[in-house]
Design a protein around this motif. Sequence first.
Motif, PDB file in Angstrom:
ATOM      1  N   VAL A 191       1.953   0.866  -4.544  1.00  0.00           N
ATOM      2  CA  VAL A 191       1.307   0.928  -3.235  1.00  0.00           C
ATOM      3  C   VAL A 191       2.182   0.225  -2.207  1.00  0.00           C
ATOM      4  O   VAL A 191       2.552  -0.941  -2.387  1.00  0.00           O
ATOM      5  N   GLN A 192       2.510   0.935  -1.130  1.00  0.00           N
ATOM      6  CA  GLN A 192       3.363   0.375  -0.098  1.00  0.00           C
ATOM      7  C   GLN A 192       2.560  -0.479   0.882  1.00  0.00           C
ATOM      8  O   GLN A 192       1.354  -0.363   1.015  1.00  0.00           O
ATOM      9  N   ASN A 193       3.322  -1.351   1.543  1.00  0.00           N
ATOM     10  CA  ASN A 193       2.793  -2.167   2.635  1.00  0.00           C
ATOM     11  C   ASN A 193       1.798  -3.223   2.185  1.00  0.00           C
ATOM     12  O   ASN A 193       1.012  -3.723   2.985  1.00  0.00           O
ATOM     13  N   GLN A 371      -6.913  -0.099  -8.932  1.00  0.00           N
ATOM     14  CA  GLN A 371      -6.362  -1.450  -8.824  1.00  0.00           C
ATOM     15  C   GLN A 371      -6.752  -1.997  -7.464  1.00  0.00           C
ATOM     16  O   GLN A 371      -6.643  -1.325  -6.431  1.00  0.00           O
ATOM     17  N   THR A 372      -7.244  -3.213  -7.469  1.00  0.00           N
ATOM     18  CA  THR A 372      -7.727  -3.821  -6.235  1.00  0.00           C
ATOM     19  C   THR A 372      -7.158  -5.231  -6.097  1.00  0.00           C
ATOM     20  O   THR A 372      -6.927  -5.929  -7.085  1.00  0.00           O
ATOM     21  N   THR A 436      -6.748  -4.525  -0.606  1.00  0.00           N
ATOM     22  CA  THR A 436      -5.980  -3.357  -1.034  1.00  0.00           C
ATOM     23  C   THR A 436      -6.709  -2.696  -2.191  1.00  0.00           C
ATOM     24  O   THR A 436      -7.077  -3.363  -3.165  1.00  0.00           O
ATOM     25  N   ALA A 437      -6.911  -1.406  -2.078  1.00  0.00           N
ATOM     26  CA  ALA A 437      -7.552  -0.651  -3.151  1.00  0.00           C
ATOM     27  C   ALA A 437      -6.785   0.642  -3.350  1.00  0.00           C
ATOM     28  O   ALA A 437      -6.419   1.318  -2.383  1.00  0.00           O
ATOM     29  N   ALA A 438      -6.521   0.950  -4.596  1.00  0.00           N
ATOM     30  CA  ALA A 438      -5.821   2.190  -4.917  1.00  0.00           C
ATOM     31  C   ALA A 438      -6.480   2.829  -6.125  1.00  0.00           C
ATOM     32  O   ALA A 438      -6.820   2.146  -7.094  1.00  0.00           O
ATOM     33  N   ALA A 439      -6.655   4.124  -6.055  1.00  0.00           N
ATOM     34  CA  ALA A 439      -7.211   4.882  -7.175  1.00  0.00           C
ATOM     35  C   ALA A 439      -6.250   6.008  -7.518  1.00  0.00           C
ATOM     36  O   ALA A 439      -5.694   6.655  -6.628  1.00  0.00           O
ATOM     37  N   SER A 453      -1.712  11.493  -8.784  1.00  0.00           N
ATOM     38  CA  SER A 453      -2.142  11.464  -7.390  1.00  0.00           C
ATOM     39  C   SER A 453      -2.791  10.116  -7.111  1.00  0.00           C
ATOM     40  O   SER A 453      -3.709   9.703  -7.824  1.00  0.00           O
ATOM     41  N   THR A 454      -2.290   9.427  -6.083  1.00  0.00           N
ATOM     42  CA  THR A 454      -2.764   8.078  -5.773  1.00  0.00           C
ATOM     43  C   THR A 454      -3.180   8.004  -4.311  1.00  0.00           C
ATOM     44  O   THR A 454      -2.409   8.379  -3.411  1.00  0.00           O
ATOM     45  N   PHE A 455      -4.373   7.529  -4.095  1.00  0.00           N
ATOM     46  CA  PHE A 455      -4.844   7.255  -2.737  1.00  0.00           C
ATOM     47  C   PHE A 455      -5.029   5.750  -2.609  1.00  0.00           C
ATOM     48  O   PHE A 455      -5.680   5.121  -3.455  1.00  0.00           O
TER      49      PHE A 455
END
Length: 996
Positions: A191-193, A371-372, A436-439, A453-455
């Motif tokens: 995850v960027q930024n 991931q959070t 930050t949250a990514a799924a 695929s990651t959002f």
Amino acid sequence: MRPFLPLLTASVLCVTVAAQAQTRTITGQVVSTDKSEPLPGVTVVVKGTTNGNSTDPEGRFTLQVAGQQDLTLVISYIGFKTQELAVRPDQSRLEVRLSPAAAELDDVVVIGYGTVKKRDLTGAVTSVKGEEVTKLPVTTVTEALQGKIPGADITRANGYAGQGASIRIRGNRSISNPGSSNNVLYIVDGVQNVNAADIDPNDVQSIEVLKDASSTAIYGSRGANGVILITTKRGSSGKPKITFNAYSGVTKVAGYGQFMSGPEWVAFRREAFRAAGTWNSPADDAVAFNPQQREAIANEQYINWPDQLLHNGLQQNYQVGLTGGSDNTKVYFSLGYYDEKGLMKIDRFKRYTLRANVDQTVSKWLKAGVQTQLAYINNDIRRDPFNLASQAVPLGRAYDDEGKLIYRLLGSTQINPLADEQPGVYDRNTKTNRFTAAAYVELTPLPGLSLRSTFAANFATAEAGNFYGVNTIDGAGNRSQASITNTQNRNLSWENVLTYKKDIGDHSLTLTGVASNLIFISTNSFAGGQNQVLPSQSFYNLGAANQNPFFGSGFTRNDLISFAGRVNYSWKGRYLLTATTRVDNSSKLARKQDYFPSVGLGWRIIDESFMQDFTFLTELKLRGSYGVSGNDGINPYATQNSLTTTQFSFTDATAAPTYTIAPLIGNTDLGWEKTYTTDLGVDFGLFDNRLTGTVDYYDALTKDLIFPLTLPAFTGVTTVNRNIGKTRNRGLEVSVTSQNVRNEKLTWSTTLTYARNRETIVELPNGDVIADDYRNSLLVGQPSQVFYDYQKIGIWQLGQEGEAASYGTPGQFIPGDIRVADLSGPDGVPDGKITAADRTIIGSRVPKWTGGLSNDVRYKGFDLNVLVVARVGQWISSDYYAKYTRSGNNNGAIVDYWTPENPTNDYPRPHATRTLNYVTTLTEREASWAKVRNVTLGYTIPKSLVGKASIDNVRVYVSGRNLYTLSNIKDFDPEGEGVIDRPLNRAFVIGLNVGF
């Protein structure tokens, strides 16, 4: 037949008993020599057979082997050196200690949008494992990399609470544009930024630093200045494991410059008036001191103001981690708390972190996860009092007989530097929430084919409140002020990665395709006013601040849409190819789209048949890469014309608000900065990898700089951003690790890093840019950060009056004044006059080389780490040395100043009425330094003592940070460049690591 059955049964029983008599059971446990931790999944096999087993989560194994004979066990584990262990017939219980491999080529290294084995790398990538990050107690993970990454210039700017370190990789590329950035790109778990300062170092599994174009081009414009990939810990199947990590200790100021004491300042002030001809003895003190000052001198009331401000600080950090799961569900969870009290009152930083990583295998072809990361930061920030304290007269008292603050010092206008520390008068606090949250969903419909695929969403809100009362440094006895600034940053990303892997005979192929969409949205609002009616309401009731209200708000957005493709190919694992191309579309530029290709080649020479006779070589690989990366480093909307408000009056009536064109005019042709990088590298290993290392040479040329070109005044505007100018960075990087001692009881390894970078400006639009500020000139052939000034060669001495007069106007230079060199004139040769043409390059803030030396020693349960870092060849401009008020109206640094009785060439003579020219020449110093960054001594309690309490491992340690500095600068810690308002600290802590 019946008699035969009992006989057969008896025979079988005898054979069985005999067989049992010829076998025996061997049990044991496998642990690591470096941390004495159990190693699950280790393969234990009887040599020459298929009889083997794997260790359980506790590192234990059981084997049935042929009895009463010698045998050899082969113990192997990824990341550790394979060991062969001889077992005697009388041995049934073993303890095996595996040593980490010096250079395990099968280790997996994280790269952009994927992973590769270390042996297959073609780019310049440095990997640091999580245990390296936690060797020393640090605030941020960046700080833990200092001295470990060749080519990464990492420094600490100040010692305020919560401050980390800054990093530059392979020099500066962009110049002279406030919107440009030379900062690296941080990516956390893809995850960027993500803000790296929010990552608890104990959560880190590994860190990869990508430096050349072959490794960074997959990120296009985002990777122009290097990429740092942080991989956090994930869950694992088996017994849940709990870890607890804590440390606590004190911080002290490190090398803060000293200022004149009361008697020293009195002598300085008297000399200033003696030089002016109005003071001859203490009987003339009335011309130099006011009545209150004379009374303080008579009563010997002296005070050291910086000492009143500086105190010991406190650091403490606590983290609990939980990892566990099943074959299908894996979870990692952690909670962290970091608290630091700074070196001053009202300087405190508290960080609360929460991390949850969940990976779920739904089926053979479907995997998903989240991931959070949540960080809450509460930061009390102290306004700089040091510049005031360094100038305040060191006479009198801070408080009166009743214990009340004396606001104005000794009847003067000088404000007490302790004013902000009084209860209820000052409040500056920032509360920050970053989430930050990514799924992700990963499909593997066919063998070797995967689609991930990651959002991801990064949300950050900050509320910055500021209140100062009347009797504070900012209030200055006039009025109070209260204000609040609220900011919100929302960064959204959606990335799709398609990967296909296929091995066909000697050929290995990996194809990667990426589609990425990044959105950056920022909003802010602020409000405030003066004359807060009730100071106790601080900034929480702005309506009560009833004078001079102010308010405003802002909004920006920019998007980046990208597509990328990469090919990784190897033949026989010996010949390697990496080819990448990426296209970026940035909304910040007028020419939005551009392409960024790269190619990397590798040759594993060690695998060639003709190398078999070179037994002393265990690894040899050549690497080469060339690629292009970009930079869109300007603010959103900077390519567009815009309006700004102003006040205008058509008559003598009250001015009315109106609009005019903003000073920065738009450019509808502005495109990308581009960096073209060539990298040549070699990886080597000698003597069974007792000595391993890498060497890289790089050449990076940056073209089409986004440069703010100054426009003629008659145009009505001031600047326009254009693609003009070039910079170049060339350098050498070396990293060498030696395994000095390597046995079951004692290991000692040493790692040396060295980097040399030559940074130059190749081309500017109109030649050299000579700025009035000696720190802001841009000169072709020089780094972007040079000091262009007069060259101080001493002080004019008695007997040189005639020579001094010839260099200027009558009375311009007299004995006791600064003497500078006559280096040039209108025709480029010395002309006997001191003019602007005599300015020259004094030095650069860019170091000639940086390095690190790390030693790790482990003996039985003890471990020792000593880290030394160096930064050599850079110059500084220290405001400490500029704290010299010739008149003596203010205090200043302790310096060796000229008098007729002390004809020094260091500092000019004090003078009550004469101005001081060339003061900037006093500030410039060559400031190389080397320092003992960290010393940590730990002890791991034997498992036999803690195992009964169901504890896997217990380690206690003591650590010291920033312990000693070797430098020609003796007045302060040169890493902070002698900036008065940011003293650095050193820390002494005690820590504990526990695993359950």
